[in-house]
Write a protein that holds these residues in place. Structure first.
Motif, PDB file in Angstrom:
ATOM      1  N   ALA A  31       0.847  -1.196   0.000  1.00 43.27           N
ATOM      2  CA  ALA A  31       0.000   0.000   0.000  1.00 43.27           C
ATOM      3  C   ALA A  31       0.881   1.244   0.000  1.00 43.27           C
ATOM      4  O   ALA A  31       2.075   1.185   0.323  1.00 43.27           O
ATOM      5  CB  ALA A  31      -0.898   0.001   1.229  1.00 43.27           C
ATOM      6  N   ASP A  32       0.287   2.376  -0.362  1.00 47.42           N
ATOM      7  CA  ASP A  32       1.014   3.649  -0.288  1.00 47.42           C
ATOM      8  C   ASP A  32       1.194   4.111   1.154  1.00 47.42           C
ATOM      9  O   ASP A  32       2.045   4.959   1.432  1.00 47.42           O
ATOM     10  CB  ASP A  32       0.267   4.737  -1.067  1.00 47.42           C
ATOM     11  CG  ASP A  32       0.289   4.510  -2.569  1.00 47.42           C
ATOM     12  OD1 ASP A  32       1.230   3.842  -3.049  1.00 47.42           O
ATOM     13  OD2 ASP A  32      -0.632   4.987  -3.254  1.00 47.42           O
ATOM     14  N   GLY A  33       0.389   3.578   2.065  1.00 49.99           N
ATOM     15  CA  GLY A  33       0.497   3.949   3.466  1.00 49.99           C
ATOM     16  C   GLY A  33      -0.617   3.305   4.272  1.00 49.99           C
ATOM     17  O   GLY A  33      -1.531   2.669   3.722  1.00 49.99           O
ATOM     18  N   VAL A  34      -0.524   3.458   5.576  1.00 44.31           N
ATOM     19  CA  VAL A  34      -1.508   2.898   6.510  1.00 44.31           C
ATOM     20  C   VAL A  34      -1.928   3.997   7.472  1.00 44.31           C
ATOM     21  O   VAL A  34      -1.080   4.717   8.018  1.00 44.31           O
ATOM     22  CB  VAL A  34      -0.920   1.704   7.287  1.00 44.31           C
ATOM     23  CG1 VAL A  34      -1.952   1.131   8.236  1.00 44.31           C
ATOM     24  CG2 VAL A  34      -0.424   0.629   6.319  1.00 44.31           C
ATOM     25  N   TRP A  35      -3.236   4.114   7.698  1.00 45.19           N
ATOM     26  CA  TRP A  35      -3.782   5.145   8.568  1.00 45.19           C
ATOM     27  C   TRP A  35      -4.734   4.511   9.570  1.00 45.19           C
ATOM     28  O   TRP A  35      -5.313   3.446   9.317  1.00 45.19           O
ATOM     29  CB  TRP A  35      -4.537   6.197   7.749  1.00 45.19           C
ATOM     30  CG  TRP A  35      -3.659   7.059   6.905  1.00 45.19           C
ATOM     31  CD1 TRP A  35      -3.236   8.326   7.178  1.00 45.19           C
ATOM     32  CD2 TRP A  35      -3.076   6.719   5.628  1.00 45.19           C
ATOM     33  NE1 TRP A  35      -2.432   8.804   6.159  1.00 45.19           N
ATOM     34  CE2 TRP A  35      -2.314   7.842   5.193  1.00 45.19           C
ATOM     35  CE3 TRP A  35      -3.121   5.592   4.799  1.00 45.19           C
ATOM     36  CZ2 TRP A  35      -1.623   7.857   3.993  1.00 45.19           C
ATOM     37  CZ3 TRP A  35      -2.426   5.600   3.613  1.00 45.19           C
ATOM     38  CH2 TRP A  35      -1.692   6.728   3.213  1.00 45.19           C
ATOM     39  N   THR A  36      -4.899   5.169  10.698  1.00 47.59           N
ATOM     40  CA  THR A  36      -5.757   4.634  11.752  1.00 47.59           C
ATOM     41  C   THR A  36      -6.619   5.741  12.355  1.00 47.59           C
ATOM     42  O   THR A  36      -6.224   6.913  12.370  1.00 47.59           O
ATOM     43  CB  THR A  36      -4.918   3.979  12.867  1.00 47.59           C
ATOM     44  OG1 THR A  36      -5.791   3.430  13.869  1.00 47.59           O
ATOM     45  CG2 THR A  36      -3.999   4.994  13.547  1.00 47.59           C
ATOM     46  N   ALA A  37      -7.800   5.356  12.848  1.00 45.15           N
ATOM     47  CA  ALA A  37      -8.678   6.278  13.581  1.00 45.15           C
ATOM     48  C   ALA A  37      -9.381   5.486  14.679  1.00 45.15           C
ATOM     49  O   ALA A  37      -9.647   4.285  14.520  1.00 45.15           O
ATOM     50  CB  ALA A  37      -9.702   6.929  12.650  1.00 45.15           C
ATOM     51  N   PRO A  38      -9.674   6.144  15.803  1.00 44.81           N
ATOM     52  CA  PRO A  38     -10.216   5.421  16.955  1.00 44.81           C
ATOM     53  C   PRO A  38     -11.738   5.345  16.967  1.00 44.81           C
ATOM     54  O   PRO A  38     -12.431   6.174  16.378  1.00 44.81           O
ATOM     55  CB  PRO A  38      -9.742   6.290  18.126  1.00 44.81           C
ATOM     56  CG  PRO A  38      -9.801   7.695  17.560  1.00 44.81           C
ATOM     57  CD  PRO A  38      -9.378   7.557  16.115  1.00 44.81           C
ATOM     58  N   GLY A  39     -12.237   4.344  17.685  1.00 40.96           N
ATOM     59  CA  GLY A  39     -13.619   4.386  18.114  1.00 40.96           C
ATOM     60  C   GLY A  39     -13.749   5.399  19.235  1.00 40.96           C
ATOM     61  O   GLY A  39     -12.758   5.995  19.680  1.00 40.96           O
ATOM     62  N   ARG A  40     -14.954   5.597  19.705  1.00 38.31           N
ATOM     63  CA  ARG A  40     -15.148   6.587  20.763  1.00 38.31           C
ATOM     64  C   ARG A  40     -16.243   6.118  21.724  1.00 38.31           C
ATOM     65  O   ARG A  40     -17.081   5.284  21.391  1.00 38.31           O
ATOM     66  CB  ARG A  40     -15.528   7.948  20.176  1.00 38.31           C
ATOM     67  CG  ARG A  40     -16.897   7.998  19.495  1.00 38.31           C
ATOM     68  CD  ARG A  40     -18.003   8.501  20.427  1.00 38.31           C
ATOM     69  NE  ARG A  40     -19.316   8.388  19.808  1.00 38.31           N
ATOM     70  CZ  ARG A  40     -20.132   7.384  20.003  1.00 38.31           C
ATOM     71  NH1 ARG A  40     -19.775   6.366  20.771  1.00 38.31           N
ATOM     72  NH2 ARG A  40     -21.327   7.358  19.420  1.00 38.31           N
ATOM     73  N   VAL A  41     -16.207   6.681  22.907  1.00 41.41           N
ATOM     74  CA  VAL A  41     -17.318   6.533  23.835  1.00 41.41           C
ATOM     75  C   VAL A  41     -17.705   7.937  24.279  1.00 41.41           C
ATOM     76  O   VAL A  41     -16.847   8.824  24.404  1.00 41.41           O
ATOM     77  CB  VAL A  41     -16.945   5.636  25.040  1.00 41.41           C
ATOM     78  CG1 VAL A  41     -15.912   6.298  25.949  1.00 41.41           C
ATOM     79  CG2 VAL A  41     -18.184   5.246  25.830  1.00 41.41           C
ATOM     80  N   ASN A  42     -18.979   8.148  24.469  1.00 41.62           N
ATOM     81  CA  ASN A  42     -19.451   9.460  24.889  1.00 41.62           C
ATOM     82  C   ASN A  42     -19.673   9.447  26.393  1.00 41.62           C
ATOM     83  O   ASN A  42     -20.513   8.697  26.892  1.00 41.62           O
ATOM     84  CB  ASN A  42     -20.756   9.810  24.163  1.00 41.62           C
ATOM     85  CG  ASN A  42     -21.135  11.268  24.330  1.00 41.62           C
ATOM     86  OD1 ASN A  42     -20.300  12.097  24.663  1.00 41.62           O
ATOM     87  ND2 ASN A  42     -22.393  11.584  24.100  1.00 41.62           N
ATOM     88  N   LEU A  43     -18.899  10.255  27.097  1.00 40.38           N
ATOM     89  CA  LEU A  43     -19.039  10.300  28.548  1.00 40.38           C
ATOM     90  C   LEU A  43     -20.422  10.798  28.933  1.00 40.38           C
ATOM     91  O   LEU A  43     -21.093  10.232  29.798  1.00 40.38           O
ATOM     92  CB  LEU A  43     -17.953  11.205  29.145  1.00 40.38           C
ATOM     93  CG  LEU A  43     -17.832  11.228  30.664  1.00 40.38           C
ATOM     94  CD1 LEU A  43     -17.527   9.840  31.211  1.00 40.38           C
ATOM     95  CD2 LEU A  43     -16.735  12.214  31.086  1.00 40.38           C
ATOM     96  N   ILE A  44     -20.880  11.847  28.278  1.00 39.88           N
ATOM     97  CA  ILE A  44     -22.234  12.355  28.496  1.00 39.88           C
ATOM     98  C   ILE A  44     -22.572  13.336  27.370  1.00 39.88           C
ATOM     99  O   ILE A  44     -21.681  13.917  26.759  1.00 39.88           O
ATOM    100  CB  ILE A  44     -22.376  13.031  29.878  1.00 39.88           C
ATOM    101  CG1 ILE A  44     -23.852  13.222  30.243  1.00 39.88           C
ATOM    102  CG2 ILE A  44     -21.603  14.351  29.949  1.00 39.88           C
ATOM    103  CD1 ILE A  44     -24.088  13.520  31.725  1.00 39.88           C
ATOM    104  N   GLY A  45     -23.850  13.468  27.097  1.00 37.34           N
ATOM    105  CA  GLY A  45     -24.313  14.333  26.024  1.00 37.34           C
ATOM    106  C   GLY A  45     -24.909  13.525  24.891  1.00 37.34           C
ATOM    107  O   GLY A  45     -24.449  13.590  23.761  1.00 37.34           O
TER     108      GLY A  45
END
Length: 396
Positions: A31-45
């Protein structure tokens, strides 16, 4: 009852290696590169982002990784370890509802960047995806995929990836989810995936997009935040989420305001509406107040004092917004019974996950009680995740 099931975060390099191996076996070469992004949790709202409210999410140490290579024929070919399925087709054919399924989140990003003039029509991509964000858990696996790929496209196309550039990618990712995937979510998930900072929650003003990083050090407070994935089906595209959003939008029209943040007199606004709109508005306005309350406590280092606000949030989501479920209520009640300071459902609801703020020395007791309660009631076996405030999307 078997031992509680923990989902342990995987080292990002190992996740990247799996994506790269899939890429090579599918496309040949690197591949030309590898990228990452996180899951999330919402503390409140919860359920306030599309109402112009305030939200307080943070990124999790569970990620989606994409290995990407540019092609010059306007074709997208995407594969994933999750389903073993692939999608191959001209990006010119991408439109609302096409492609369907997980590929919509990838193709939709390119569609949005092309529509905004940031990407030329002839550019295509080969993409291999691997994720450790549990799908269907309400922890934003879709936004993690969108944002990892959006950042990859930006890097490869020479688009800006500073704070301003990331906000453009957030907009593109939101459009992908709303218009192509057909999920009427707000922008919280994409914002935290792109802007999160380790050791902090992200206070996001969804009316204007302003953000502020709020310190969140569980270790210093002798606390842990446990994510409880109930393994109950979590569906945001079956009409329920869209129904709540439509009710809020109609309430705004009836009240003569652009967003519910513009309501000056909460009691008068609720009194002016009939049920269920009155209940929905009461939740939204109360939840915005609770976000402010929690952010203020965190600014003062009082993590252990936010439990009551978490409990009130769950009660409001259960009773006024009616988006909880028997699995979520069971998890929350069992956590509190075993000594949690506070607990609530998180995410869109109708299944998915709950969170529990727990004294560090009570974590085993809380987890065991949640699992025991689910087992006794014949509910799906829950799994548990570590909630450590983590960083944003980046290139590996």
């Amino acid at each position: 009852m078997s031992a509680p099931q923990w989902v342990t975060p995987v080292d990002p390099d190992a996740v990247a290696g799996t994506a790269e191996a899939l890429f090579r076996s599918t496309f040949g070469g690197a591949a030309d590169g590898v990228w990452t992004a996180p899951g999330r949790v919402n503390l409140i709202g919860e359920h306030v982002d599309y109402a112009g409210g305030l939200v307080l999410p943070f990124a999790l140490p569970y990620v989606t990784v994409v290995a990407v290579r540019v092609r010059n024929d306007g074709i997208l070919h995407a594969v994933s370890t999750h389903t073993g399925e692939s999608w191959h087709g001209p990006l010119d054919d991408v439109a609302p509802g096409h492609p369907a399924g997980w590929a919509a989140y990838v193709a939709g990003v390119v569609w949005a960047l092309r529509r905004s003039g940031h990407l030329t029509a002839g550019t295509g991509f080969d993409v291999a995806v691997h994720s450790t964000v549990p799908v269907g858990s309400g922890l934003s696996s879709s936004a993690a995929l969108e944002c990892a790929f959006a950042l990859a496209v930006a890097d490869l196309a020479g688009l800006p990836t500073d704070d301003s550039g990331r906000r453009q990618l957030i907009t593109a990712s939101i459009l992908a989810e709303n218009e192509i995937a057909g999920a009427s979510t707000g922008g919280m998930d994409q914002s935290v995936a792109m802007l999160a900072r380790p050791g902090h929650a992200l206070l996001l003003d969804c009316r204007g997009g302003a953000t502020r990083h709020v310190p969140l050090d569980f270790d210093a407070a002798g606390a842990r935040l446990v994510v409880i994935d109930t393994n109950a089906p979590h569906r945001l595209v079956d009409g329920q989420y869209g129904n709540r959003r439509a009710t809020v939008e109609k309430a705004c029209a009836d009240l003569g305001v652009a967003t519910l943040r513009d309501v000056a007199d909460v009691d008068a606004a609720v009194a002016a509406l009939s049920s269920p709109a009155a209940q929905r508005v009461r939740h939204v306005l109360g939840e915005i107040r609770r976000v402010r309350e929690v952010a203020d406590l965190l600014d003062r280092g009082r993590i252990t004092d936010i439990g009551d606000a978490l409990n009130r949030s769950h009660a409001s989501l259960r009773d006024d917004y009616e988006v909880s479920s028997v699995e979520l209520d069971s998890a929350v009640e069992a956590a509190l019974e075993a000594g949690a300071w506070g607990a609530r459902m998180t995410g869109g609801g109708f299944g998915g996950s709950a969170i529990a703020l727990v004294p560090a020395d009570r974590i085993d007791a809380v987890v065991e009680n949640v699992a025991r309660r689910a087992d006794t009631a014949g509910l799906p076996v829950p799994q548990f995740l570590h909630a450590e405030p983590s960083g944003s999307a980046h290139r590996l």
